[in-house]
Design a protein around this motif. Structure first.
Motif, PDB file in Angstrom:
ATOM      1  N   TYR A 108       0.839  -1.207   0.000  1.00 35.11           N
ATOM      2  CA  TYR A 108       0.000   0.000   0.000  1.00 35.11           C
ATOM      3  C   TYR A 108       0.869   1.251   0.000  1.00 35.11           C
ATOM      4  O   TYR A 108       0.528   2.259  -0.611  1.00 35.11           O
ATOM      5  CB  TYR A 108      -0.954   0.000   1.210  1.00 35.11           C
ATOM      6  N   VAL A 121      -8.462   0.651  -4.708  1.00 30.54           N
ATOM      7  CA  VAL A 121      -9.921   0.667  -4.876  1.00 30.54           C
ATOM      8  C   VAL A 121     -10.682   0.933  -3.564  1.00 30.54           C
ATOM      9  O   VAL A 121     -11.441   1.881  -3.481  1.00 30.54           O
ATOM     10  CB  VAL A 121     -10.416  -0.631  -5.566  1.00 30.54           C
ATOM     11  N   PRO A 122     -10.511   0.103  -2.529  1.00 29.98           N
ATOM     12  CA  PRO A 122     -11.338   0.323  -1.337  1.00 29.98           C
ATOM     13  C   PRO A 122     -10.911   1.530  -0.503  1.00 29.98           C
ATOM     14  O   PRO A 122      -9.781   2.015  -0.626  1.00 29.98           O
ATOM     15  CB  PRO A 122     -11.163  -0.964  -0.536  1.00 29.98           C
ATOM     16  N   ARG A 127      -9.236  -1.293   4.020  1.00 23.53           N
ATOM     17  CA  ARG A 127      -8.353  -1.972   3.070  1.00 23.53           C
ATOM     18  C   ARG A 127      -8.003  -3.370   3.563  1.00 23.53           C
ATOM     19  O   ARG A 127      -7.624  -3.558   4.708  1.00 23.53           O
ATOM     20  CB  ARG A 127      -7.052  -1.173   2.944  1.00 23.53           C
ATOM     21  N   SER A 128      -8.097  -4.317   2.658  1.00 18.14           N
ATOM     22  CA  SER A 128      -7.802  -5.702   3.004  1.00 18.14           C
ATOM     23  C   SER A 128      -6.305  -5.937   3.111  1.00 18.14           C
ATOM     24  O   SER A 128      -5.524  -5.415   2.327  1.00 18.14           O
ATOM     25  CB  SER A 128      -8.387  -6.616   1.928  1.00 18.14           C
ATOM     26  N   ARG A 129      -5.944  -6.759   4.098  1.00 18.67           N
ATOM     27  CA  ARG A 129      -4.529  -7.152   4.199  1.00 18.67           C
ATOM     28  C   ARG A 129      -4.241  -8.331   3.285  1.00 18.67           C
ATOM     29  O   ARG A 129      -3.103  -8.681   3.049  1.00 18.67           O
ATOM     30  CB  ARG A 129      -4.210  -7.563   5.643  1.00 18.67           C
ATOM     31  N   ASN A 131      -6.016  -9.017   0.077  1.00 22.61           N
ATOM     32  CA  ASN A 131      -6.171  -8.776  -1.360  1.00 22.61           C
ATOM     33  C   ASN A 131      -6.057  -7.286  -1.630  1.00 22.61           C
ATOM     34  O   ASN A 131      -6.923  -6.509  -1.246  1.00 22.61           O
ATOM     35  CB  ASN A 131      -7.518  -9.286  -1.849  1.00 22.61           C
ATOM     36  N   CYS A 133      -6.344  -4.485  -3.963  1.00 27.83           N
ATOM     37  CA  CYS A 133      -6.971  -4.192  -5.253  1.00 27.83           C
ATOM     38  C   CYS A 133      -6.715  -2.744  -5.643  1.00 27.83           C
ATOM     39  O   CYS A 133      -6.968  -1.834  -4.863  1.00 27.83           O
ATOM     40  CB  CYS A 133      -8.477  -4.422  -5.172  1.00 27.83           C
TER      41      CYS A 133
ATOM     42  N   LEU B 150     -18.817  -1.071  -4.489  1.00 26.85           N
ATOM     43  CA  LEU B 150     -18.302  -1.638  -3.254  1.00 26.85           C
ATOM     44  C   LEU B 150     -16.992  -0.923  -2.911  1.00 26.85           C
ATOM     45  O   LEU B 150     -16.446  -0.209  -3.740  1.00 26.85           O
ATOM     46  CB  LEU B 150     -18.072  -3.135  -3.444  1.00 26.85           C
ATOM     47  N   GLY B 151     -16.509  -1.142  -1.691  1.00 27.31           N
ATOM     48  CA  GLY B 151     -15.229  -0.514  -1.343  1.00 27.31           C
ATOM     49  C   GLY B 151     -15.251   0.234  -0.026  1.00 27.31           C
ATOM     50  O   GLY B 151     -14.229   0.746   0.414  1.00 27.31           O
ATOM     51  N   VAL B 152     -16.416   0.288   0.611  1.00 24.99           N
ATOM     52  CA  VAL B 152     -16.501   0.947   1.923  1.00 24.99           C
ATOM     53  C   VAL B 152     -17.282   0.044   2.891  1.00 24.99           C
ATOM     54  O   VAL B 152     -17.984  -0.870   2.472  1.00 24.99           O
ATOM     55  CB  VAL B 152     -17.244   2.310   1.858  1.00 24.99           C
ATOM     56  N   ASN B 180     -13.331 -10.886   5.043  1.00 25.74           N
ATOM     57  CA  ASN B 180     -12.454 -10.305   4.014  1.00 25.74           C
ATOM     58  C   ASN B 180     -13.025 -10.638   2.646  1.00 25.74           C
ATOM     59  O   ASN B 180     -13.233 -11.797   2.323  1.00 25.74           O
ATOM     60  CB  ASN B 180     -11.029 -10.859   4.129  1.00 25.74           C
ATOM     61  N   THR B 182     -12.444 -10.941  -1.050  1.00 20.27           N
ATOM     62  CA  THR B 182     -11.268 -11.069  -1.913  1.00 20.27           C
ATOM     63  C   THR B 182     -11.392 -10.298  -3.220  1.00 20.27           C
ATOM     64  O   THR B 182     -10.412  -9.790  -3.733  1.00 20.27           O
ATOM     65  CB  THR B 182     -11.007 -12.546  -2.275  1.00 20.27           C
ATOM     66  N   ASP B 184     -13.059  -7.550  -3.854  1.00 20.72           N
ATOM     67  CA  ASP B 184     -13.134  -6.104  -3.738  1.00 20.72           C
ATOM     68  C   ASP B 184     -12.059  -5.513  -2.827  1.00 20.72           C
ATOM     69  O   ASP B 184     -11.955  -4.288  -2.701  1.00 20.72           O
ATOM     70  CB  ASP B 184     -14.525  -5.732  -3.222  1.00 20.72           C
ATOM     71  N   GLY B 185     -11.291  -6.396  -2.166  1.00 18.92           N
ATOM     72  CA  GLY B 185     -10.210  -5.907  -1.318  1.00 18.92           C
ATOM     73  C   GLY B 185     -10.676  -5.190  -0.071  1.00 18.92           C
ATOM     74  O   GLY B 185     -10.004  -4.287   0.425  1.00 18.92           O
ATOM     75  N   VAL B 186     -11.851  -5.595   0.433  1.00 22.79           N
ATOM     76  CA  VAL B 186     -12.413  -4.949   1.620  1.00 22.79           C
ATOM     77  C   VAL B 186     -12.370  -5.929   2.800  1.00 22.79           C
ATOM     78  O   VAL B 186     -12.780  -7.074   2.666  1.00 22.79           O
ATOM     79  CB  VAL B 186     -13.879  -4.530   1.369  1.00 22.79           C
ATOM     80  N   GLU B 187     -11.870  -5.437   3.930  1.00 18.07           N
ATOM     81  CA  GLU B 187     -11.781  -6.300   5.106  1.00 18.07           C
ATOM     82  C   GLU B 187     -12.314  -5.552   6.324  1.00 18.07           C
ATOM     83  O   GLU B 187     -12.077  -4.351   6.464  1.00 18.07           O
ATOM     84  CB  GLU B 187     -10.313  -6.687   5.337  1.00 18.07           C
TER      85      GLU B 187
END
Lengths: 224, 218
Positions: A108, A121-122, A127-129, A131, A133, B150-152, B180, B182, B184-187
Protein backbone atom coordinates in the motif's frame (compact mmCIF):
# COMPACT_ATOMS: atom_id res chain seq x y z
CA UNK A 1 -13.28 -17.11 18.01
CA UNK A 2 -15.51 -17.00 21.08
CA UNK A 3 -17.45 -14.04 19.67
CA UNK A 4 -18.67 -16.11 16.76
CA UNK A 5 -21.40 -18.69 16.60
CA UNK A 6 -19.96 -20.00 13.35
CA UNK A 7 -16.78 -19.41 11.36
CA UNK A 8 -16.25 -21.21 8.10
CA UNK A 9 -13.75 -21.10 5.29
CA UNK A 10 -12.64 -23.03 2.27
CA UNK A 11 -9.10 -24.28 2.84
CA UNK A 12 -7.71 -23.20 -0.51
CA UNK A 13 -6.79 -19.63 0.34
CA UNK A 14 -4.42 -19.94 3.26
CA UNK A 15 -4.47 -23.40 4.69
CA UNK A 16 -4.15 -25.98 1.98
CA UNK A 17 -5.74 -27.04 -1.24
CA UNK A 18 -9.35 -26.90 -2.31
CA UNK A 19 -11.48 -29.77 -1.09
CA UNK A 20 -12.26 -29.18 2.55
CA UNK A 21 -14.24 -26.47 4.30
CA UNK A 22 -13.20 -25.78 7.84
CA UNK A 23 -16.24 -25.02 9.99
CA UNK A 24 -15.98 -23.90 13.59
CA UNK A 25 -19.35 -24.12 15.34
CA UNK A 26 -20.31 -23.14 18.86
CA UNK A 27 -21.20 -26.33 20.70
CA UNK A 28 -24.34 -24.71 22.08
CA UNK A 29 -25.73 -24.80 18.52
CA UNK A 30 -25.14 -28.54 18.25
CA UNK A 31 -26.70 -31.53 20.01
CA UNK A 32 -27.16 -32.22 22.84
CA UNK A 33 -27.61 -28.51 23.72
CA UNK A 34 -29.49 -27.53 20.57
CA UNK A 35 -31.22 -30.11 18.46
CA UNK A 36 -32.22 -29.34 14.90
CA UNK A 37 -35.87 -29.26 13.88
CA UNK A 38 -37.02 -32.54 12.38
CA UNK A 39 -37.45 -32.76 8.60
CA UNK A 40 -41.20 -33.28 9.14
CA UNK A 41 -41.58 -30.03 11.06
CA UNK A 42 -39.53 -28.10 8.50
CA UNK A 43 -41.71 -29.48 5.72
CA UNK A 44 -44.87 -28.65 7.69
CA UNK A 45 -43.86 -25.00 7.99
CA UNK A 46 -42.68 -24.72 4.40
CA UNK A 47 -38.93 -24.53 5.01
CA UNK A 48 -36.30 -26.51 3.07
CA UNK A 49 -34.56 -29.58 4.44
CA UNK A 50 -30.84 -29.48 3.64
CA UNK A 51 -28.67 -32.29 2.31
CA UNK A 52 -27.15 -34.42 5.03
CA UNK A 53 -23.56 -33.62 3.99
CA UNK A 54 -24.16 -30.02 5.06
CA UNK A 55 -25.88 -31.03 8.29
CA UNK A 56 -23.51 -30.04 11.10
CA UNK A 57 -25.07 -32.29 13.76
CA UNK A 58 -24.66 -35.36 11.50
CA UNK A 59 -21.09 -34.43 10.63
CA UNK A 60 -20.20 -33.64 14.25
CA UNK A 61 -21.63 -36.93 15.48
CA UNK A 62 -19.33 -38.85 13.14
CA UNK A 63 -16.23 -36.72 13.87
CA UNK A 64 -16.31 -35.29 10.31
CA UNK A 65 -16.30 -38.81 8.87
CA UNK A 66 -19.98 -39.12 8.02
CA UNK A 67 -19.06 -39.46 4.37
CA UNK A 68 -15.70 -39.92 2.66
CA UNK A 69 -13.44 -37.10 3.72
CA UNK A 70 -10.58 -36.24 1.35
CA UNK A 71 -7.85 -37.20 3.81
CA UNK A 72 -5.03 -35.96 1.60
CA UNK A 73 -6.51 -32.46 1.75
CA UNK A 74 -6.85 -32.71 5.51
CA UNK A 75 -3.26 -33.91 5.74
CA UNK A 76 -1.97 -30.96 3.69
CA UNK A 77 -3.93 -28.52 5.85
CA UNK A 78 -2.65 -30.26 8.97
CA UNK A 79 0.95 -29.97 7.78
CA UNK A 80 0.56 -26.28 6.97
CA UNK A 81 -1.09 -25.49 10.29
CA UNK A 82 1.35 -27.55 12.36
CA UNK A 83 4.16 -25.75 10.62
CA UNK A 84 2.62 -22.38 11.46
CA UNK A 85 2.15 -23.41 15.09
CA UNK A 86 5.81 -24.37 15.25
CA UNK A 87 6.96 -21.27 13.45
CA UNK A 88 5.08 -18.75 15.55
CA UNK A 89 4.85 -20.71 18.80
CA UNK A 90 3.12 -18.68 21.51
CA UNK A 91 2.26 -15.92 19.05
CA UNK A 92 0.18 -18.43 17.14
CA UNK A 93 -1.91 -16.90 14.36
CA UNK A 94 -0.89 -13.42 15.52
CA UNK A 95 2.56 -14.17 14.16
CA UNK A 96 1.18 -14.85 10.72
CA UNK A 97 -1.04 -11.80 11.01
CA UNK A 98 2.00 -9.59 11.67
CA UNK A 99 3.74 -10.91 8.56
CA UNK A 100 0.64 -10.37 6.44
CA UNK A 101 0.10 -6.89 7.81
CA UNK A 102 3.71 -6.00 7.10
CA UNK A 103 3.52 -7.24 3.54
CA UNK A 104 0.29 -5.37 2.91
CA UNK A 105 1.79 -2.22 4.39
CA UNK A 106 4.75 -2.36 2.05
CA UNK A 107 2.49 -2.70 -0.97
CA UNK A 108 0.00 0.00 0.00
CA UNK A 109 2.89 2.34 0.77
CA UNK A 110 4.30 1.88 -2.72
CA UNK A 111 0.89 2.28 -4.35
CA UNK A 112 0.06 5.39 -2.32
CA UNK A 113 3.39 7.01 -3.08
CA UNK A 114 2.62 6.73 -6.80
CA UNK A 115 -1.01 7.74 -6.61
CA UNK A 116 -0.79 9.44 -10.01
CA UNK A 117 -0.37 5.97 -11.52
CA UNK A 118 -1.99 3.59 -9.03
CA UNK A 119 -5.34 4.05 -7.32
CA UNK A 120 -6.26 1.70 -4.49
CA UNK A 121 -9.92 0.67 -4.88
CA UNK A 122 -11.34 0.32 -1.34
CA UNK A 123 -11.60 3.03 1.27
CA UNK A 124 -8.48 3.41 3.41
CA UNK A 125 -10.24 2.33 6.65
CA UNK A 126 -11.29 -1.03 5.25
CA UNK A 127 -8.35 -1.97 3.07
CA UNK A 128 -7.80 -5.70 3.00
CA UNK A 129 -4.53 -7.15 4.20
CA UNK A 130 -5.13 -10.17 2.02
CA UNK A 131 -6.17 -8.78 -1.36
CA UNK A 132 -4.71 -5.52 -2.50
CA UNK A 133 -6.97 -4.19 -5.25
CA UNK A 134 -5.96 -1.19 -7.30
CA UNK A 135 -6.30 0.39 -10.70
CA UNK A 136 -3.65 1.62 -13.06
CA UNK A 137 -4.28 5.08 -14.48
CA UNK A 138 -7.84 5.08 -13.24
CA UNK A 139 -8.66 1.79 -14.92
CA UNK A 140 -7.31 2.60 -18.38
CA UNK A 141 -7.72 -0.77 -20.13
CA UNK A 142 -4.62 -0.44 -22.29
CA UNK A 143 -2.41 0.63 -19.39
CA UNK A 144 -3.70 -2.17 -17.17
CA UNK A 145 -3.08 -4.73 -19.87
CA UNK A 146 0.42 -3.37 -20.25
CA UNK A 147 0.95 -3.50 -16.48
CA UNK A 148 -0.12 -7.15 -16.35
CA UNK A 149 2.08 -8.09 -19.29
CA UNK A 150 5.12 -6.37 -17.78
CA UNK A 151 4.42 -7.93 -14.38
CA UNK A 152 4.25 -11.37 -15.93
CA UNK A 153 7.60 -10.84 -17.58
CA UNK A 154 9.28 -10.40 -14.21
CA UNK A 155 7.47 -13.32 -12.65
CA UNK A 156 4.37 -11.82 -11.07
CA UNK A 157 1.56 -14.11 -12.12
CA UNK A 158 -2.15 -13.94 -11.47
CA UNK A 159 -2.37 -10.23 -10.78
CA UNK A 160 -5.49 -9.84 -12.87
CA UNK A 161 -8.43 -9.07 -10.65
CA UNK A 162 -11.57 -11.14 -10.36
CA UNK A 163 -13.38 -11.54 -13.67
CA UNK A 164 -16.40 -9.65 -12.34
CA UNK A 165 -14.57 -6.40 -11.65
CA UNK A 166 -11.40 -6.29 -13.73
CA UNK A 167 -8.89 -4.27 -11.69
CA UNK A 168 -5.48 -5.40 -10.58
CA UNK A 169 -5.28 -7.57 -7.52
CA UNK A 170 -2.29 -8.72 -5.54
CA UNK A 171 -3.16 -11.46 -3.13
CA UNK A 172 -1.13 -11.56 0.01
CA UNK A 173 0.45 -14.90 -0.45
CA UNK A 174 3.05 -16.14 -2.85
CA UNK A 175 3.00 -13.13 -5.16
CA UNK A 176 4.47 -10.85 -2.58
CA UNK A 177 6.95 -13.33 -1.24
CA UNK A 178 9.00 -12.89 -4.35
CA UNK A 179 8.96 -9.17 -3.87
CA UNK A 180 9.96 -9.00 -0.26
CA UNK A 181 12.16 -12.06 -0.07
CA UNK A 182 10.47 -13.18 3.08
CA UNK A 183 10.62 -16.75 2.05
CA UNK A 184 12.09 -17.84 5.34
CA UNK A 185 9.25 -16.33 7.29
CA UNK A 186 6.55 -17.58 5.03
CA UNK A 187 5.55 -20.66 6.90
CA UNK A 188 2.75 -21.73 4.64
CA UNK A 189 4.86 -21.61 1.54
CA UNK A 190 7.64 -23.54 3.18
CA UNK A 191 5.29 -26.24 4.34
CA UNK A 192 3.78 -26.71 0.92
CA UNK A 193 7.21 -26.79 -0.66
CA UNK A 194 8.31 -29.37 1.87
CA UNK A 195 5.33 -31.52 1.03
CA UNK A 196 5.90 -31.25 -2.70
CA UNK A 197 9.52 -32.19 -2.22
CA UNK A 198 8.56 -35.16 -0.12
CA UNK A 199 6.18 -36.35 -2.80
CA UNK A 200 8.87 -36.04 -5.46
CA UNK A 201 11.34 -38.04 -3.41
CA UNK A 202 8.87 -40.77 -2.71
CA UNK A 203 7.90 -41.07 -6.34
CA UNK A 204 11.25 -42.70 -6.98
CA UNK A 205 10.34 -45.52 -4.66
CA UNK A 206 6.97 -45.99 -6.23
CA UNK A 207 5.97 -49.59 -6.58
CA UNK A 208 3.64 -51.10 -9.16
CA UNK A 209 -0.01 -50.35 -8.46
CA UNK A 210 -0.90 -54.01 -7.99
CA UNK A 211 1.55 -54.47 -5.18
CA UNK A 212 0.32 -51.33 -3.50
CA UNK A 213 -3.23 -52.56 -3.42
CA UNK A 214 -2.16 -55.91 -2.03
CA UNK A 215 -0.25 -54.22 0.73
CA UNK A 216 -3.41 -52.51 1.92
CA UNK A 217 -4.48 -55.85 3.27
CA UNK A 218 -1.24 -57.28 4.51
CA UNK A 219 0.32 -53.98 5.66
CA UNK A 220 3.69 -55.12 4.42
CA UNK A 221 6.31 -52.51 5.08
CA UNK A 222 8.00 -51.31 1.93
CA UNK A 223 11.72 -51.90 1.92
CA UNK A 224 13.62 -48.76 1.16
CA UNK B 1 2.91 -42.98 -1.60
CA UNK B 2 4.16 -44.90 1.38
CA UNK B 3 2.48 -43.23 4.31
CA UNK B 4 4.36 -43.78 7.57
CA UNK B 5 6.00 -46.79 6.00
CA UNK B 6 2.80 -48.82 6.03
CA UNK B 7 3.18 -49.67 2.37
CA UNK B 8 0.29 -47.62 1.01
CA UNK B 9 -0.10 -43.98 0.17
CA UNK B 10 -2.17 -41.42 1.99
CA UNK B 11 -4.61 -41.24 -0.92
CA UNK B 12 -5.18 -44.96 -0.69
CA UNK B 13 -5.83 -45.46 3.00
CA UNK B 14 -9.42 -45.79 4.10
CA UNK B 15 -10.92 -42.64 5.53
CA UNK B 16 -12.00 -44.75 8.47
CA UNK B 17 -8.55 -46.18 9.16
CA UNK B 18 -6.60 -45.33 12.27
CA UNK B 19 -4.09 -43.41 10.14
CA UNK B 20 -6.83 -41.24 8.67
CA UNK B 21 -8.24 -40.61 12.11
CA UNK B 22 -4.81 -39.56 13.26
CA UNK B 23 -4.43 -37.17 10.30
CA UNK B 24 -7.79 -35.67 11.22
CA UNK B 25 -6.94 -35.38 14.91
CA UNK B 26 -3.61 -33.70 14.14
CA UNK B 27 -5.19 -31.18 11.78
CA UNK B 28 -7.87 -30.40 14.38
CA UNK B 29 -5.28 -29.95 17.13
CA UNK B 30 -3.10 -27.70 15.01
CA UNK B 31 -6.08 -25.52 14.05
CA UNK B 32 -7.29 -25.31 17.64
CA UNK B 33 -3.82 -24.30 18.78
CA UNK B 34 -3.18 -21.85 15.94
CA UNK B 35 -6.46 -19.97 16.41
CA UNK B 36 -6.74 -20.59 20.18
CA UNK B 37 -10.18 -22.13 19.65
CA UNK B 38 -11.90 -22.48 23.02
CA UNK B 39 -13.54 -25.66 24.23
CA UNK B 40 -16.94 -24.08 23.62
CA UNK B 41 -16.47 -24.61 19.89
CA UNK B 42 -16.38 -27.69 17.70
CA UNK B 43 -14.20 -28.07 14.60
CA UNK B 44 -15.76 -29.76 11.60
CA UNK B 45 -14.32 -30.59 8.21
CA UNK B 46 -16.91 -30.38 5.49
CA UNK B 47 -16.88 -30.33 1.72
CA UNK B 48 -18.49 -28.00 -0.76
CA UNK B 49 -16.14 -25.07 -0.24
CA UNK B 50 -17.19 -21.64 0.96
CA UNK B 51 -20.18 -21.76 -1.34
CA UNK B 52 -21.36 -24.93 0.36
CA UNK B 53 -20.91 -23.00 3.60
CA UNK B 54 -23.38 -20.36 2.38
CA UNK B 55 -26.09 -23.02 2.21
CA UNK B 56 -25.03 -24.92 5.33
CA UNK B 57 -25.30 -21.79 7.46
CA UNK B 58 -28.90 -21.19 6.41
CA UNK B 59 -30.07 -24.80 6.70
CA UNK B 60 -28.52 -25.37 10.10
CA UNK B 61 -29.24 -22.09 11.85
CA UNK B 62 -32.79 -21.80 10.54
CA UNK B 63 -33.37 -25.33 11.79
CA UNK B 64 -32.06 -24.40 15.25
CA UNK B 65 -34.35 -21.32 15.24
CA UNK B 66 -37.39 -23.40 14.28
CA UNK B 67 -36.64 -25.98 16.98
CA UNK B 68 -36.37 -23.28 19.66
CA UNK B 69 -39.64 -21.69 18.54
CA UNK B 70 -41.34 -25.07 18.41
CA UNK B 71 -40.30 -25.89 21.95
CA UNK B 72 -41.64 -22.57 23.20
CA UNK B 73 -44.89 -22.90 21.26
CA UNK B 74 -45.40 -26.35 22.72
CA UNK B 75 -44.77 -25.13 26.26
CA UNK B 76 -47.02 -22.08 25.87
CA UNK B 77 -49.86 -23.99 24.27
CA UNK B 78 -49.72 -26.86 26.75
CA UNK B 79 -50.19 -24.39 29.60
CA UNK B 80 -52.83 -22.38 27.71
CA UNK B 81 -54.90 -25.46 26.93
CA UNK B 82 -54.66 -26.68 30.53
CA UNK B 83 -55.74 -23.24 31.78
CA UNK B 84 -58.63 -23.12 29.34
CA UNK B 85 -57.20 -20.00 27.68
CA UNK B 86 -56.77 -21.86 24.45
CA UNK B 87 -59.84 -23.64 23.05
CA UNK B 88 -59.68 -27.31 22.23
CA UNK B 89 -57.96 -30.16 24.06
CA UNK B 90 -54.50 -31.59 24.37
CA UNK B 91 -55.03 -34.00 21.44
CA UNK B 92 -54.94 -31.02 19.13
CA UNK B 93 -51.66 -29.72 20.60
CA UNK B 94 -49.46 -30.91 17.75
CA UNK B 95 -51.63 -29.26 15.08
CA UNK B 96 -51.83 -26.04 17.08
CA UNK B 97 -48.06 -25.96 17.54
CA UNK B 98 -47.51 -26.30 13.80
CA UNK B 99 -50.12 -23.65 13.10
CA UNK B 100 -48.43 -21.16 15.42
CA UNK B 101 -45.00 -22.13 14.10
CA UNK B 102 -46.13 -21.44 10.54
CA UNK B 103 -47.27 -17.98 11.57
CA UNK B 104 -43.98 -17.25 13.33
CA UNK B 105 -41.92 -18.47 10.36
CA UNK B 106 -44.02 -16.25 8.13
CA UNK B 107 -43.71 -13.12 10.26
CA UNK B 108 -40.66 -13.42 12.47
CA UNK B 109 -38.03 -15.58 10.82
CA UNK B 110 -35.24 -13.27 9.68
CA UNK B 111 -31.63 -13.76 8.67
CA UNK B 112 -29.40 -10.68 8.57
CA UNK B 113 -26.64 -10.13 6.01
CA UNK B 114 -23.98 -7.42 5.90
CA UNK B 115 -23.17 -7.06 2.23
CA UNK B 116 -19.70 -5.57 1.86
CA UNK B 117 -18.55 -7.37 -1.26
CA UNK B 118 -19.17 -10.01 -3.87
CA UNK B 119 -18.98 -12.99 -1.52
CA UNK B 120 -21.37 -11.72 1.13
CA UNK B 121 -23.70 -10.73 -1.70
CA UNK B 122 -23.54 -14.26 -3.05
CA UNK B 123 -24.19 -15.68 0.41
CA UNK B 124 -27.24 -13.46 0.87
CA UNK B 125 -28.56 -14.55 -2.52
CA UNK B 126 -28.21 -18.17 -1.50
CA UNK B 127 -30.21 -17.45 1.67
CA UNK B 128 -32.92 -15.80 -0.44
CA UNK B 129 -32.92 -18.75 -2.82
CA UNK B 130 -33.38 -21.21 0.05
CA UNK B 131 -35.89 -19.50 2.32
CA UNK B 132 -37.23 -16.56 0.30
CA UNK B 133 -36.06 -12.99 0.00
CA UNK B 134 -38.75 -11.73 2.40
CA UNK B 135 -36.88 -13.45 5.21
CA UNK B 136 -33.48 -12.06 4.26
CA UNK B 137 -32.72 -8.71 5.80
CA UNK B 138 -29.87 -6.96 4.01
CA UNK B 139 -28.79 -5.04 7.10
CA UNK B 140 -26.11 -3.30 5.16
CA UNK B 141 -25.53 -2.86 1.47
CA UNK B 142 -22.18 -1.13 1.12
CA UNK B 143 -22.99 -0.23 -2.49
CA UNK B 144 -25.93 1.95 -1.49
CA UNK B 145 -23.71 4.38 0.38
CA UNK B 146 -20.99 4.51 -2.22
CA UNK B 147 -22.67 5.39 -5.48
CA UNK B 148 -23.45 1.76 -6.32
CA UNK B 149 -19.86 0.63 -5.84
CA UNK B 150 -18.30 -1.64 -3.25
CA UNK B 151 -15.23 -0.51 -1.34
CA UNK B 152 -16.50 0.95 1.92
CA UNK B 153 -18.02 -0.27 5.19
CA UNK B 154 -20.42 2.41 6.43
CA UNK B 155 -20.52 3.09 10.21
CA UNK B 156 -22.48 0.68 12.37
CA UNK B 157 -25.03 3.38 13.18
CA UNK B 158 -26.21 3.11 9.57
CA UNK B 159 -26.71 -0.65 9.66
CA UNK B 160 -30.25 -1.87 9.76
CA UNK B 161 -30.06 -5.06 11.83
CA UNK B 162 -33.20 -6.93 12.82
CA UNK B 163 -34.11 -5.62 16.28
CA UNK B 164 -33.19 -7.83 19.20
CA UNK B 165 -35.80 -8.86 21.75
CA UNK B 166 -34.69 -6.29 24.28
CA UNK B 167 -35.06 -3.65 21.59
CA UNK B 168 -38.65 -4.75 21.06
CA UNK B 169 -37.93 -6.96 18.07
CA UNK B 170 -37.86 -10.70 17.56
CA UNK B 171 -34.15 -11.19 16.94
CA UNK B 172 -32.45 -12.73 13.96
CA UNK B 173 -31.74 -16.40 13.32
CA UNK B 174 -28.25 -15.35 12.23
CA UNK B 175 -26.15 -12.30 11.40
CA UNK B 176 -23.75 -12.95 8.57
CA UNK B 177 -20.69 -11.18 7.25
CA UNK B 178 -17.66 -11.97 5.12
CA UNK B 179 -14.62 -10.82 7.08
CA UNK B 180 -12.45 -10.31 4.01
CA UNK B 181 -13.85 -9.78 0.55
CA UNK B 182 -11.27 -11.07 -1.91
CA UNK B 183 -12.76 -9.62 -5.07
CA UNK B 184 -13.13 -6.10 -3.74
CA UNK B 185 -10.21 -5.91 -1.32
CA UNK B 186 -12.41 -4.95 1.62
CA UNK B 187 -11.78 -6.30 5.11
CA UNK B 188 -13.49 -5.62 8.44
CA UNK B 189 -10.84 -3.82 10.50
CA UNK B 190 -12.16 -5.40 13.72
CA UNK B 191 -15.13 -7.28 15.16
CA UNK B 192 -18.22 -5.04 14.86
CA UNK B 193 -19.04 -3.55 18.27
CA UNK B 194 -22.79 -3.83 17.75
CA UNK B 195 -22.49 -7.59 17.35
CA UNK B 196 -20.82 -8.09 20.73
CA UNK B 197 -22.75 -10.25 23.18
CA UNK B 198 -23.49 -8.79 26.61
CA UNK B 199 -24.28 -10.44 29.93
CA UNK B 200 -27.93 -9.34 29.75
CA UNK B 201 -28.32 -11.19 26.44
CA UNK B 202 -28.48 -14.43 28.40
CA UNK B 203 -31.99 -13.44 29.43
CA UNK B 204 -34.45 -14.57 26.77
CA UNK B 205 -31.68 -16.04 24.62
CA UNK B 206 -30.99 -12.68 22.98
CA UNK B 207 -27.29 -12.93 22.10
CA UNK B 208 -26.59 -12.33 18.40
CA UNK B 209 -25.71 -15.45 16.41
CA UNK B 210 -22.76 -14.15 14.44
CA UNK B 211 -21.54 -16.05 11.40
CA UNK B 212 -18.40 -15.17 9.47
CA UNK B 213 -16.97 -16.39 6.21
CA UNK B 214 -13.21 -16.30 6.81
CA UNK B 215 -12.15 -18.29 3.76
CA UNK B 216 -9.53 -15.73 2.84
CA UNK B 217 -8.25 -14.47 6.19
CA UNK B 218 -8.67 -17.31 8.63
Amino acid sequence: VSKFAVIFGGAQKNIGNAGITITIVKKSLLPPVATPASPEVLRDVGLPVGPVILDWPSIAKENSLYNTLPIFDVWIAGQVMSDLVQLYRSKRVRGQEEVSAEKAKILYRVLDSHSDVYQVVPDKAVRSRMNICFRVHGGDATKEKEFLAEAEKIGFLGLKGHRSVGEIRVSNSVDLLMLTRQRRRAGQCQAVRKILRAICQRRIRRKPKLELSISIYIRRPVSS
Amino acid sequence: LNYQDIGVGICEISYRSSQANQVLAEAKNALAKLLSIPDTHEILFLQGGGTGGFSAVVYNLVSVWVKKRRRRAKEDLTVAIADGKEPGDIDQLQAKVIERLKREVERELKVDYLVTGSWSLKASKEAARLIGSSKVNIALDARAKNGGKLGVIPPESEWNLTKRKREGGTGSALIYFCDNETVDGVEFPSFPACLEAHAEDAVDDDAPIVVADMSSNL
